[in-house]
Design an enzyme around this catalytic site. Structure first.
Site, PDB file in Angstrom:
ATOM      1  N   ASP A  28      -3.151  -1.175   7.164  1.00  0.00           N
ATOM      2  CA  ASP A  28      -3.828   0.117   7.169  1.00  0.00           C
ATOM      3  C   ASP A  28      -3.910   0.700   8.576  1.00  0.00           C
ATOM      4  OD1 ASP A  28      -5.179   2.276   6.134  1.00  0.00           O
ATOM      5  OD2 ASP A  28      -7.125   1.285   6.085  1.00  0.00           O
ATOM      6  N   HIS A  45       4.189   5.438  10.432  1.00  0.00           N
ATOM      7  CA  HIS A  45       4.770   4.547   9.428  1.00  0.00           C
ATOM      8  C   HIS A  45       5.962   3.780  10.004  1.00  0.00           C
ATOM      9  CE1 HIS A  45       2.106   6.002   6.405  1.00  0.00           C
ATOM     10  NE2 HIS A  45       2.634   7.215   6.344  1.00  0.00           N
ATOM     11  N   LEU A 139       9.620 -19.249   4.193  1.00  0.00           N
ATOM     12  CA  LEU A 139       8.551 -18.301   3.899  1.00  0.00           C
ATOM     13  C   LEU A 139       8.898 -17.463   2.675  1.00  0.00           C
ATOM     14  CD1 LEU A 139       5.976 -16.593   4.786  1.00  0.00           C
ATOM     15  CD2 LEU A 139       7.613 -15.142   6.002  1.00  0.00           C
TER      16      LEU A 139
END
Length: 259
Positions: A28, A45, A139
């Site tokens: 955020d 962004h 991962l």
């Protein structure tokens, strides 16, 4: 072995004992980061994607098993069309530019969220990322795209209701496990640690079911400024938490040791 080597080995062993297996991120603050600098939201962004790259590399380095990122929520479609298009453009760029590196780093990509109404080019892109990396064992990067936790739970409830209506399931057989098996995350462990940046302190329809016993760390920094140091600091905070899972401290510790 020198004293320095011994201390480093002890530190690594302690980190392994206390590190969360699954970290989830609410990324955020991209827009606010850009606004503070007089830049367009798209630049915020774009810088957020760079922060995501850093974070994935840091998660690999820190031996985190699962990293879930809230990349695009089911509610994000209501944002201005120009911003939605820019977010989708960045998704394309991230997968096209980074998929080879993720694959080479033994990262497995999983995508959760509704796909039925997605444009074919987006669906194909997500499918390609999953298929290329499905055999990787390092991962697991879980990308929550077009995802909403309430919608996910409702879909699981509908699936169970259909089974009852068809006579394939009795109502009394519906329990928490039955619901969990029909969520998007059925084969993914629940998050141990959920981190949200930008200072906001809410889940915003993210992993509501799975977060039942997660630890939360809310950081004041905006997402484009997130890096390995911030991730390590959140994990250090997590390591000091006393996770009892609804039980007493001693019982919880015994259960964790047994597992």
């Amino acid at each position: 072995m020198t004293e320095s080597d011994i201390l480093e080995a002890q530190t690594n062993a302690q980190r392994a004992r206390t590190a969360p297996r699954h970290v989830a991120l609410i990324m955020d603050g991209n827009g606010r980061w850009a606004a503070k600098r007089g830049l367009p939201r798209f630049e915020g962004h774009r810088r957020g994607v760079e922060a995501l790259r850093r974070t994935v590399r840091a998660a690999i380095k820190l031996n985190i098993g699962y990293l879930t990122v809230y990349s695009f929520s089911a509610e994000n479609w209501s944002r201005p069309r120009e911003e939605v298009e820019s977010l989708l453009t960045l998704l394309h760029r991230f997968i096209r530019n980074d998929l080879a590196e993720l694959h080479a780093s033994n990262v497995r990509v999983r995508v959760i969220g509704a796909r039925a109404d997605l444009a074919p080019d987006i669906s194909d892109l997500l499918r390609e990322a999953e298929q290329m990396t499905q055999a990787n064992s390092g991962l697991t990067l879980v990308v929550a795209f077009n995802y909403g936790a309430r919608q996910e739970i409702a879909a699981a409830a509908r699936a169970l209701a259909e089974m009852v209506a068809q006579g394939r399931l009795r109502p009394e057989e519906i329990d928490a496990d039955a619901i969990a098996r029909r969520l998007d995350t059925a084969d993914i462990p629940d998050p141990d640690l959920i981190i949200r940046t930008s200072g906001e302190q809410r889940l915003s329809n993210f992993l509501l079911w799975q977060a039942a016993y997660a630890e939360f760390v809310f950081l004041p920094i905006l997402w484009p400024d997130f890096d390995e140091a911030a991730l390590s600091a959140a994990i250090a905070e997590y390591a000091h938490r006393d996770r009892r899972f609804g039980g007493l401290e001693a019982a919880a510790r015994s259960a964790k040791t047994a597992s």
